[in-house]
Write a protein that holds these residues in place. Structure first.
Motif, PDB file in Angstrom:
ATOM      1  N   ASP A 189       0.853  -1.190   0.000  1.00 54.29           N
ATOM      2  CA  ASP A 189       0.000   0.000   0.000  1.00 54.29           C
ATOM      3  C   ASP A 189       0.884   1.232   0.000  1.00 54.29           C
ATOM      4  O   ASP A 189       1.910   1.280   0.702  1.00 54.29           O
ATOM      5  N   ILE A 190       0.481   2.242  -0.778  1.00 59.67           N
ATOM      6  CA  ILE A 190       1.180   3.534  -0.836  1.00 59.67           C
ATOM      7  C   ILE A 190       0.233   4.580  -0.279  1.00 59.67           C
ATOM      8  O   ILE A 190      -0.887   4.752  -0.788  1.00 59.67           O
ATOM      9  N   ASN A 191       0.668   5.279   0.758  1.00 57.44           N
ATOM     10  CA  ASN A 191      -0.146   6.311   1.404  1.00 57.44           C
ATOM     11  C   ASN A 191       0.581   7.647   1.324  1.00 57.44           C
ATOM     12  O   ASN A 191       1.815   7.709   1.426  1.00 57.44           O
ATOM     13  N   GLY A 192      -0.203   8.711   1.188  1.00 61.35           N
ATOM     14  CA  GLY A 192       0.369  10.053   1.169  1.00 61.35           C
ATOM     15  C   GLY A 192       0.263  10.688  -0.207  1.00 61.35           C
ATOM     16  O   GLY A 192       0.215  10.002  -1.253  1.00 61.35           O
ATOM     17  N   PHE A 193       0.220  12.049  -0.223  1.00 58.38           N
ATOM     18  CA  PHE A 193       0.134  12.805  -1.468  1.00 58.38           C
ATOM     19  C   PHE A 193       1.515  13.155  -2.011  1.00 58.38           C
ATOM     20  O   PHE A 193       1.669  13.471  -3.169  1.00 58.38           O
TER      21      PHE A 193
ATOM     22  N   HIS B 121       5.997   9.660   0.763  1.00 56.66           N
ATOM     23  CA  HIS B 121       4.971   8.629   0.816  1.00 56.66           C
ATOM     24  C   HIS B 121       5.365   7.577   1.852  1.00 56.66           C
ATOM     25  O   HIS B 121       6.552   7.390   2.137  1.00 56.66           O
ATOM     26  N   ARG B 122       4.360   6.902   2.366  1.00 54.44           N
ATOM     27  CA  ARG B 122       4.593   5.777   3.268  1.00 54.44           C
ATOM     28  C   ARG B 122       4.220   4.481   2.563  1.00 54.44           C
ATOM     29  O   ARG B 122       3.096   4.306   2.111  1.00 54.44           O
ATOM     30  N   MET B 123       5.206   3.587   2.472  1.00 47.61           N
ATOM     31  CA  MET B 123       4.980   2.275   1.850  1.00 47.61           C
ATOM     32  C   MET B 123       4.792   1.240   2.945  1.00 47.61           C
ATOM     33  O   MET B 123       5.634   1.098   3.829  1.00 47.61           O
ATOM     34  N   THR B 124       3.686   0.481   2.885  1.00 53.05           N
ATOM     35  CA  THR B 124       3.387  -0.585   3.843  1.00 53.05           C
ATOM     36  C   THR B 124       3.369  -1.917   3.101  1.00 53.05           C
ATOM     37  O   THR B 124       2.585  -2.095   2.160  1.00 53.05           O
TER      38      THR B 124
ATOM     39  N   THR C 280       3.561  -6.903   9.041  1.00 49.78           N
ATOM     40  CA  THR C 280       3.543  -5.602   8.374  1.00 49.78           C
ATOM     41  C   THR C 280       4.884  -4.908   8.569  1.00 49.78           C
ATOM     42  O   THR C 280       5.409  -4.855   9.693  1.00 49.78           O
TER      43      THR C 280
ATOM     44  N   THR D 220       7.014  -1.222   7.337  1.00 46.25           N
ATOM     45  CA  THR D 220       6.756   0.129   6.834  1.00 46.25           C
ATOM     46  C   THR D 220       8.068   0.857   6.595  1.00 46.25           C
ATOM     47  O   THR D 220       9.010   0.724   7.385  1.00 46.25           O
TER      48      THR D 220
ATOM     49  N   SER E 135       3.463  12.777  -7.652  1.00 46.68           N
ATOM     50  CA  SER E 135       3.704  13.402  -6.354  1.00 46.68           C
ATOM     51  C   SER E 135       3.228  14.842  -6.352  1.00 46.68           C
ATOM     52  O   SER E 135       3.429  15.581  -7.337  1.00 46.68           O
TER      53      SER E 135
END
Length: 577
Positions: free
Chosen positions: A476-480, A484-487, A531, A533, A572
């Motif tokens: 999962d990629i989170n953030g604009f 970004h945060r990769m989980t 998980t 991160t 981005s």
């Protein structure tokens, strides 16, 4: 006004401390029952001592120790059972791969678990070492190769001890002691009993071993009635019913699975699969009750369907069944750090607090009292409490209490001039407002469908290079952006634990920069999600370029990745500052 449960928690008498304290043992090494042909029940405790010393079977009567005898091995569990109709009651002590049977506090019989098949290479290596055909270093090399090819758990206990030995003197002593005659008997992990019938009070012993076996042993002749092979190592066994009529054996295993074994079963599948680690399990009426590391007490029926769950604020150490026959009261006693709580499948029934931390409790008949509670504190002190004859569970509380909807007050504002003008406007231009609403709703649905199509075309795809290691990977990629945060989520479907792996992140270094490009994965347990991160930063968001990022699960002994995930990164955004 009804009083709270804490104010009415005088259902137990004050604890009376025993004189002979300093009892340090797990709850599996505690049982209650008569020793001789007498009606009084006694407290029987098996202590493991320290480093093979002071291992004893201790018996307590009233508030003092009555007698004791020395054990040859450290106990893992004990059980009080009956193997003859009019004979002295018997005590079974599980120690290592043996079942030690005591009568009159004296050794009576020793049952040894049958040896499992040994790997031929391992057996030949031990015979060669015993006849001096190979030296200890060569034996270590052969055994370490078997650990890589098979697994450490598949080897015999002597081979495991040999691999863990560091000095050559210990290794030579093992070779001289064994002499090439090695056994593969599994260590007994848990024990229970199953009554034959309502007319025949003799018991059948049920115990599990480290080799994932469950044995049913005749308590009179000590012969194997049935041997059951499971998928995981048994930790707790609970029985229900009669052996000659119909019975259920519930087995909690080390992989947080609960199996139900019935008569004439040929396939054994788990009825309960817990996502979090199960710490203890008991039977309450016709329900299975188990606790997890997430501080939940879960109630299920015998088919595995959940009927209730209590969320606790503190860690649950263990649970113990409670049944008061005089008033037909039943509950589950949950042990916390400094308090006991009694639950059923819907309510919190009682709370009892203590001044010292608790270790375990045991409920049953002690002496001439049918409803006694033996409390062991962490400092080794033993206490005795008795359930009061006048106590009841009339005052109870929902353990997941939620206020009813009609009890919540709505904060309704007063009518202002703006509210009245807006209401008049909606009455006059209702048609135009409805048309504008429909237009915006259609545009929103179109945008959602368009975004979903773009997201589906750029979704994460994973590729597995081996079928022998079934591992699922999700990213999962989170953030604009630009950060970004990769989980990364990993789920193993293998039958064995996987060790010493890494997650490697590969990307275009001119576009992205990772905080942790290599993450260690020390262990993957089957059925449990893990998980990991990390953060990645887009170096130049003004270029409005994207690139693919690959997440690889690798092992140092494999030339190719085990599984690979390909992620198409979004554009981005610019930084806020």
């Amino acid at each position: 006004m009804a009083r709270s449960i804490e104010e009415n928690s005088r259902k137990w008498t004050a604890p009376v401390l025993m004189k002979s304290g300093e009892v340090f043992c797990p709850s599996t090494c505690v049982t209650l029952g008569p020793i001789y042909n007498e009606s009084e029940s006694k407290l029987i405790i098996g202590t493991g001592g320290h480093r093979g010393m002071n291992m004893k079977l201790r018996v307590f009567k009233d508030v003092d120790q009555d007698e004791e005898c020395t054990l040859a091995e450290s106990p893992t569990a004990i059980m009080h059972f009956v193997n003859e109709a009019r004979a002295v009651p018997t005590i079974a002590v599980a120690a290592g791969s043996s079942l030690l049977v005591y009568k009159n506090m004296k050794p009576f019989y020793k049952f040894t678990v049958p040896s499992s098949p040994i790997i031929p290479t391992e057996l030949e290596a031990w015979k060669a070492a015993a006849s001096n055909k190979i030296n200890p270093n060569t034996l270590s090399t052969v055994l370490e190769r078997l650990v890589t090819d098979v697994s450490f758990s598949k080897l015999t206990p002597m081979s495991q001890t040999y691999i863990l030995s560091k000095s050559n003197e210990d290794k030579l002593a093992l070779i001289e002691k064994i002499g090439g005659k090695i056994l593969n008997s599994g260590t007994i992990t848990c024990i229970a009993k199953l009554t034959k019938s309502a007319a025949d009070i003799m018991d059948i012993l049920v115990f599990g071993t480290e080799h994932c076996d469950v044995f049913l042993i005749d308590g009179q002749a000590f012969t194997i009635i049935q041997q059951i092979k499971l998928q995981s190592v048994p930790v707790t066994i609970r029985t229900y019913g009669y052996f000659d009529v119909d019975y259920r054996i519930f087995v909690h295993t080390r992989d947080s699975l609960i199996f139900s074994i019935k008569r004439n079963d040929t396939e054994y599948k788990p009825i309960i699969v817990s996502q979090s680690m199960i710490t203890s399990m008991i039977l309450h009426n016709k329900s299975i009750v188990y606790t997890t590391t997430e501080d939940h007490i879960t109630f299920c029926n015998f088919k595995g369907k959940k009927t209730g769950r209590a969320k606790c604020k503190d860690k649950v150490k263990m649970i113990e069944p409670f049944y008061y026959e005089t008033k037909q009261l039943s509950a589950v006693i949950a042990v916390f750090d400094k308090e006991l709580r009694m639950y059923n499948d819907s309510y919190l029934l009682d709370v009892t607090k203590f001044q010292k931390p608790l270790a375990w409790v045991k409920y049953g008949c002690y002496g001439r009292e049918d409803s006694s509670l033996i409390v062991c504190f962490k400092d080794g002190t033993l206490g005795i409490q008795i359930f009061r004859r006048t106590a009841n569970f009339d005052i109870r509380k929902d353990f997941n209490e939620v206020p009813p909807a009609h009890a919540l007050k709505l904060q309704i504002p007063k009518k202002t001039k703006i509210f009245i003008d807006q209401t008049q406007r909606e009455l006059e231009f209702s048609s135009k407002i409805h048309n504008a609403y429909q237009k915006h709703l259609f545009n929103m649905k179109f945008k959602v469908a368009e975004s979903y199509l773009a997201l589906a075309s750029s979704a994460t795809s994973s590729v597995s290079t081996t079928s022998s290691l079934p591992i699922e990977i999700a990213v999962d990629i989170n953030g604009f952006g630009p950060t970004h945060r990769m989980t990364v989520r990993l789920l193993s479907s293998s039958r064995q634990n996987l060790y010493d792996m890494q997650i490697s992140i590969i990307c275009d270094p001119e576009v992205y920069e990772f905080e942790t490009p290599l993450m260690m994965v020390p262990i993957l347990t089957p059925g449990h999600a893990y998980t990991y991160t990390t953060l990645l930063t887009c170096k130049d968001p003004e270029r409005a370029t994207t690139s693919e990022v690959r997440a690889l699960l690798i092992h140092e002994k494999r030339a190719t990745p085990i599984v690979t995930a390909v992620i198409k990164m979004p554009f981005s955004e610019f930084p806020l500052d």
